[in-house]
Design a protein around this motif. Structure first.
Motif, short mmCIF file in Angstrom:
data_model
loop_
_atom_site.label_atom_id
_atom_site.label_comp_id
_atom_site.label_asym_id
_atom_site.label_seq_id
_atom_site.Cartn_x
_atom_site.Cartn_y
_atom_site.Cartn_z
N VAL A 93 90.77 10.68 -42.55
CA VAL A 93 89.65 11.25 -42.97
C VAL A 93 89.24 10.91 -44.30
O VAL A 93 90.21 10.91 -45.03
N TYR A 94 87.95 10.52 -44.51
CA TYR A 94 87.59 10.19 -45.64
C TYR A 94 86.76 11.12 -46.50
O TYR A 94 85.76 11.55 -46.00
N TYR A 95 87.21 11.37 -47.66
CA TYR A 95 86.52 12.59 -48.53
C TYR A 95 85.64 11.80 -49.67
O TYR A 95 86.44 10.99 -50.21
N CYS A 96 84.59 12.30 -50.07
CA CYS A 96 84.21 11.85 -51.61
C CYS A 96 84.45 13.26 -52.33
O CYS A 96 84.47 14.18 -52.04
N ALA A 97 84.71 12.72 -53.70
CA ALA A 97 84.91 13.90 -54.73
C ALA A 97 84.21 13.54 -55.72
O ALA A 97 84.30 12.27 -56.45
N LYS A 98 84.00 14.79 -56.67
CA LYS A 98 83.27 14.42 -58.05
C LYS A 98 84.50 14.58 -58.96
O LYS A 98 84.99 15.66 -58.94
#
Length: 121
Positions: A93-98
């Motif tokens: 599972v690929y997450y984008c994060a700030k």
């Protein structure tokens, strides 16, 4: 409120390509560094890439360097991850994060819900 929504995951054969997108809202996207992080089944979080607020500086771990490319469109508030030469071990599972600042160092304070990438024949 801050929202990060990933898309573009799916099933792909080994050696194939996918492009992930992350639509950002609720904050000044162009002011913050961003990152992609993945989690394989039954394993911990694995940092995949980082990009500074302007898009001029990127970084990758050796496991994906030369195969993955992170980019951003600050006019469209969107983060991308181009993944080429995919391997079964990229399944996650690929997450984008700030990030909390304009350079990809330090902590990440907001995460999306993720998109599943499965690399299998």
């Amino acid at each position: 409120q801050v929202q990060l929504v990933e898309s573009g995951g799916g099933l792909v054969q080994p050696g194939g390509s996918l492009r992930l997108s992350c639509a950002a809202s609720g904050f000044t996207f162009s002011s913050y560094a961003m990152s992609w992080v993945r989690q394989a089944p039954g394993k911990g979080l694995d940092w995949v890439s980082g990009i500074d607020s302007g898009g001029g500086s990127t970084s990758y771990p050796d496991s994906v360097k030369g195969r993955f490319t992170i980019s951003r469109d600050n006019a469209e508030n969107t983060l991308y991850l181009q993944m080429n030469s995919l391997k079964p071990e990229d399944t996650a599972v690929y997450y984008c994060a700030k990030f909390m600042n304009d350079y990809p160092r330090g902590g990440m304070d907001y995460w999306g819900k993720g998109t599943l990438v499965t690399v299998s024949s």
